[in-house]
Structures are given as C-alpha cells and as structure tokens.
Scaffold this active site. Sequence first.
Site, PDB file in Angstrom:
ATOM      1  N   SER A   5       0.952  -1.212  -0.155  1.00  0.00           N
ATOM      2  CA  SER A   5      -0.012   0.087   0.062  1.00  0.00           C
ATOM      3  C   SER A   5       0.945   1.301   0.154  1.00  0.00           C
ATOM      4  O   SER A   5       1.710   1.643   0.905  1.00  0.00           O
ATOM      5  CB  SER A   5      -0.971  -0.037   1.217  1.00  0.00           C
ATOM      6  OG  SER A   5      -1.419   1.424   1.397  1.00  0.00           O
ATOM      7  N   HIS A  28      -1.244  -1.546  -4.343  1.00  0.00           N
ATOM      8  CA  HIS A  28      -2.768  -0.790  -3.445  1.00  0.00           C
ATOM      9  C   HIS A  28      -2.657   0.500  -3.314  1.00  0.00           C
ATOM     10  O   HIS A  28      -1.705   1.216  -2.797  1.00  0.00           O
ATOM     11  CB  HIS A  28      -2.738  -1.718  -2.281  1.00  0.00           C
ATOM     12  CG  HIS A  28      -3.875  -1.405  -1.412  1.00  0.00           C
ATOM     13  ND1 HIS A  28      -5.270  -2.184  -1.906  1.00  0.00           N
ATOM     14  CD2 HIS A  28      -4.277  -0.531  -0.517  1.00  0.00           C
ATOM     15  CE1 HIS A  28      -5.967  -1.603  -1.068  1.00  0.00           C
ATOM     16  NE2 HIS A  28      -5.631  -0.712  -0.121  1.00  0.00           N
ATOM     17  N   ASP A  30      -4.873   3.768  -1.789  1.00  0.00           N
ATOM     18  CA  ASP A  30      -5.842   3.933  -0.999  1.00  0.00           C
ATOM     19  C   ASP A  30      -6.305   5.463  -1.419  1.00  0.00           C
ATOM     20  O   ASP A  30      -5.702   6.393  -1.331  1.00  0.00           O
ATOM     21  CB  ASP A  30      -5.321   4.264   0.623  1.00  0.00           C
ATOM     22  CG  ASP A  30      -5.257   2.693   1.022  1.00  0.00           C
ATOM     23  OD1 ASP A  30      -6.281   1.823   0.766  1.00  0.00           O
ATOM     24  OD2 ASP A  30      -4.251   2.312   1.419  1.00  0.00           O
ATOM     25  N   MET A  32      -9.035   8.361  -0.332  1.00  0.00           N
ATOM     26  CA  MET A  32      -9.854   8.815   0.539  1.00  0.00           C
ATOM     27  C   MET A  32     -10.071  10.126   0.458  1.00  0.00           C
ATOM     28  O   MET A  32      -9.503  10.893   0.072  1.00  0.00           O
ATOM     29  CB  MET A  32      -8.996   8.612   1.880  1.00  0.00           C
ATOM     30  CG  MET A  32      -8.215   7.422   2.333  1.00  0.00           C
ATOM     31  SD  MET A  32      -7.539   7.505   3.973  1.00  0.00           S
ATOM     32  CE  MET A  32      -6.527   5.816   3.775  1.00  0.00           C
ATOM     33  N   HIS A  61      -8.407   1.152  -3.935  1.00  0.00           N
ATOM     34  CA  HIS A  61      -9.282   1.130  -2.759  1.00  0.00           C
ATOM     35  C   HIS A  61      -9.847   2.167  -2.440  1.00  0.00           C
ATOM     36  O   HIS A  61      -9.334   3.223  -2.016  1.00  0.00           O
ATOM     37  CB  HIS A  61      -8.380   0.489  -1.641  1.00  0.00           C
ATOM     38  CG  HIS A  61      -9.146   0.283  -0.359  1.00  0.00           C
ATOM     39  ND1 HIS A  61      -8.687   0.063   0.935  1.00  0.00           N
ATOM     40  CD2 HIS A  61     -10.753   0.241  -0.174  1.00  0.00           C
ATOM     41  CE1 HIS A  61      -9.431   0.017   2.007  1.00  0.00           C
ATOM     42  NE2 HIS A  61     -10.805   0.014   1.223  1.00  0.00           N
ATOM     43  N   MET A  63     -12.114   4.673  -0.539  1.00  0.00           N
ATOM     44  CA  MET A  63     -12.625   4.957   0.770  1.00  0.00           C
ATOM     45  C   MET A  63     -13.454   6.318   0.718  1.00  0.00           C
ATOM     46  O   MET A  63     -12.992   7.356   1.153  1.00  0.00           O
ATOM     47  CB  MET A  63     -11.703   4.861   1.862  1.00  0.00           C
ATOM     48  CG  MET A  63     -11.323   3.205   2.218  1.00  0.00           C
ATOM     49  SD  MET A  63      -9.860   3.401   2.816  1.00  0.00           S
ATOM     50  CE  MET A  63      -8.573   3.323   1.794  1.00  0.00           C
ATOM     51  N   MET A 132     -11.575  -5.361   5.526  1.00  0.00           N
ATOM     52  CA  MET A 132     -10.695  -4.654   6.217  1.00  0.00           C
ATOM     53  C   MET A 132     -10.587  -4.972   7.552  1.00  0.00           C
ATOM     54  O   MET A 132     -11.651  -5.599   8.363  1.00  0.00           O
ATOM     55  CB  MET A 132     -11.485  -3.134   6.408  1.00  0.00           C
ATOM     56  CG  MET A 132     -11.747  -2.359   5.257  1.00  0.00           C
ATOM     57  SD  MET A 132     -10.082  -2.086   4.517  1.00  0.00           S
ATOM     58  CE  MET A 132      -9.352  -1.140   5.876  1.00  0.00           C
ATOM     59  N   GLY A 137      -9.026   4.270   7.139  1.00  0.00           N
ATOM     60  CA  GLY A 137      -8.430   5.616   7.274  1.00  0.00           C
ATOM     61  C   GLY A 137      -7.001   6.061   7.458  1.00  0.00           C
ATOM     62  O   GLY A 137      -6.670   7.061   6.705  1.00  0.00           O
ATOM     63  N   PHE A 138      -6.178   5.153   8.030  1.00  0.00           N
ATOM     64  CA  PHE A 138      -4.933   5.323   8.362  1.00  0.00           C
ATOM     65  C   PHE A 138      -4.199   4.058   8.518  1.00  0.00           C
ATOM     66  O   PHE A 138      -4.634   2.974   8.779  1.00  0.00           O
ATOM     67  CB  PHE A 138      -4.882   6.175   9.675  1.00  0.00           C
ATOM     68  CG  PHE A 138      -5.542   7.370   9.933  1.00  0.00           C
ATOM     69  CD1 PHE A 138      -4.977   8.313   9.590  1.00  0.00           C
ATOM     70  CD2 PHE A 138      -6.806   7.244  10.384  1.00  0.00           C
ATOM     71  CE1 PHE A 138      -5.726   9.599   9.658  1.00  0.00           C
ATOM     72  CE2 PHE A 138      -7.623   8.274  10.511  1.00  0.00           C
ATOM     73  CZ  PHE A 138      -7.102   9.539  10.097  1.00  0.00           C
ATOM     74  N   GLY A 139      -2.900   4.135   7.972  1.00  0.00           N
ATOM     75  CA  GLY A 139      -1.881   3.152   8.023  1.00  0.00           C
ATOM     76  C   GLY A 139      -1.367   3.142   9.448  1.00  0.00           C
ATOM     77  O   GLY A 139      -1.545   3.869  10.161  1.00  0.00           O
ATOM     78  N   ASP A 170      -6.814  -6.188   4.497  1.00  0.00           N
ATOM     79  CA  ASP A 170      -6.052  -5.027   4.444  1.00  0.00           C
ATOM     80  C   ASP A 170      -6.216  -4.313   5.553  1.00  0.00           C
ATOM     81  O   ASP A 170      -7.374  -4.105   6.518  1.00  0.00           O
ATOM     82  CB  ASP A 170      -6.888  -3.815   3.276  1.00  0.00           C
ATOM     83  CG  ASP A 170      -6.257  -2.672   3.302  1.00  0.00           C
ATOM     84  OD1 ASP A 170      -5.162  -2.541   3.716  1.00  0.00           O
ATOM     85  OD2 ASP A 170      -6.989  -1.604   2.613  1.00  0.00           O
TER      86      ASP A 170
HETATM   87  C1  DX5 Z   1      -6.138   1.869   5.639  1.00  0.00           C
HETATM   88  C2  DX5 Z   1      -5.818   1.431   4.310  1.00  0.00           C
HETATM   89  C3  DX5 Z   1      -4.710   0.427   3.991  1.00  0.00           C
HETATM   90  C4  DX5 Z   1      -3.568   0.841   4.791  1.00  0.00           C
HETATM   91  C5  DX5 Z   1      -2.877  -0.303   5.319  1.00  0.00           C
HETATM   92  O1  DX5 Z   1      -7.532   2.705   5.600  1.00  0.00           O
HETATM   93  O2  DX5 Z   1      -6.895   0.903   3.603  1.00  0.00           O
HETATM   94  O3  DX5 Z   1      -4.359   0.139   2.715  1.00  0.00           O
HETATM   95  O4  DX5 Z   1      -2.541   1.291   3.814  1.00  0.00           O
HETATM   96  O5  DX5 Z   1      -1.811   0.037   6.167  1.00  0.00           O
HETATM   97  P1  DX5 Z   1      -0.823  -0.943   7.132  1.00  0.00           P
HETATM   98  O6  DX5 Z   1      -0.585  -2.081   6.401  1.00  0.00           O
HETATM   99  O7  DX5 Z   1       0.014  -0.007   7.676  1.00  0.00           O
HETATM  100  O8  DX5 Z   1      -2.038  -1.308   8.110  1.00  0.00           O
HETATM  101 ZN    ZN Z   2      -6.512   0.031   1.485  1.00  0.00          ZN
END
Ligand code: DX5
Ligand code: ZN
Length: 223
Positions: A5, A28, A30, A32, A61, A63, A132, A137-139, A170
């Site tokens: 990602s 991937h 994201d 948002m 993806h 969101m 999910m 929302g956040f990594g 994910d």
């Molecule tokens: C979160 C994203 C993920 C995110 C995962 O909302 O959809 O794709 O990048 O990050 P990690 O692998 O650090 O949890």
């Molecule tokens: Zn994602």
Amino acid sequence: MIAPSILSADFAHLADEADAVAGAEWLHVDVMDAHFVPNLTLGLPVVESLLKATDIPLDCHLMIENPGRWAPPYAEAGAHNVTFHAEATDDPRAVARDIRAAGGKAGLSVKPGTPIEPYLEILRDFDTLLIMSVEPGFGGQSFIPDVLGKARLIRRLVDSGDLTLLVEIDGGINADTIEAAAEAGVDCFVAGSAVYGAQDPAAAVQALRDQAGKASPHLTPAH
Ligand code: DX5
Ligand code: ZN
C-alpha cells in the site's frame, strides 16, 4: 499475492516507490475523500500518473462516498481493480456493473464491523472481496483478528464452487499477523507499513509472500 500500500510510501516519489516493490502482484492505492473516512489522500489524477509510471496492476481501494459517481472513471483510466465500500452505496451491484463495463475488476470492501452475510448473493457480481482488518482511514494500525471469520466463510464458498472471488485483507498485515490471515484462506494481502517501513521493501514483499505461502491451506493461481 502481496499488494504493497503506497499510503505508507513517499508521496513525492511515487514512481520510485512503485519501482521499489517491482515484484509485487498488485500496487494498492488508497483513495480517501475526507467524508467516508476522516482522512484525505489522492484521487484520479494521481492514479492516472501512476498508471504511466508503473507496470504493476493498480489495486484502487476507494474509501469514498458516492462510488456510483466516482468509481467507474478509475476503471476507465486503466486501474486493474476498483474496490469500493459496501457501506457507501445502496446499490453495490450497479456500481460493480459499471466498473466492469469500464474494463476493471470490481471489488467490494467491508469495514471490520460490517457483516458479510447480507452481501453473499451479490458477491457473484464481484471479482474481489476486500476485508478490512482495521478501521479504514489510516496506515499503521493494529490487526483486528475477529474479521478472519469472514475470510473463512468466503473461502468455504469459493472452495465448494459456490463463488468465484479473490479474498483480500487490508490493515495491520505484517510478519506477526499474515500467517493467521493465510490460514483463514486469504488470497491477497495488503501491507503498507510492513513493506514501506522496511529497509528493503522488495525483500519485505518476498518475505511476506513466503510466510503466507507456507501458512496457506490452498494454492492460489496468480491473477
Ligand atoms: C487503511 C488502508 C490500508 C493501509 C494499510 O485505511 O486501507 O490500505 O495502507 O496500512 P498498514 O498495512 O500499515 O496497516
Ligand atoms: Zn486500503
């Protein structure tokens, strides 16, 4: 299959960051919108540029709210997968149809608290289910193991021939969590911080793939 990602990558050097994971099956992305989730990332113009900068199929993806309006253009642009959230629309089937008509693979994503049973029928119209394992929302968040029940259920339906679908997970996937997800029957693993937080992202992809392959009860053909 591993899908790094780019949420955890350097947004000023996305072409280089894609090159850094050249062996990955999917990249991937994201998207948002600061409405469906409380964060804002990137949109179609960045995806269009990324498509020119890498040969790795893009796993978008979304969101976002109103995927019926915004999702099909990602497929038109050339994204391989266009995944949107079940919670964001009353008519997921229509959105999937439009994504496929635009040349993309259609993916349905569910938040950790969203049950999968109400969607079993419509999953026939999808190519991928994105489960999910953190709140979107956040990594860098911690993996929620409870969601693996959804993966087990879908794996059973796929293995019995009742469904044809890739199962993707994910959120919080790393060396400590990927084996449990693989054992539950997941085909494709998104990993952000575990890949881009590593010294050598390509080696991290390979290590995660090996770990998942050993733990997986089934062999998945490449897509
Ligand atoms: C979160 C994203 C993920 C995110 C995962 O909302 O959809 O794709 O990048 O990050 P990690 O692998 O650090 O949890
Ligand atoms: Zn994602």
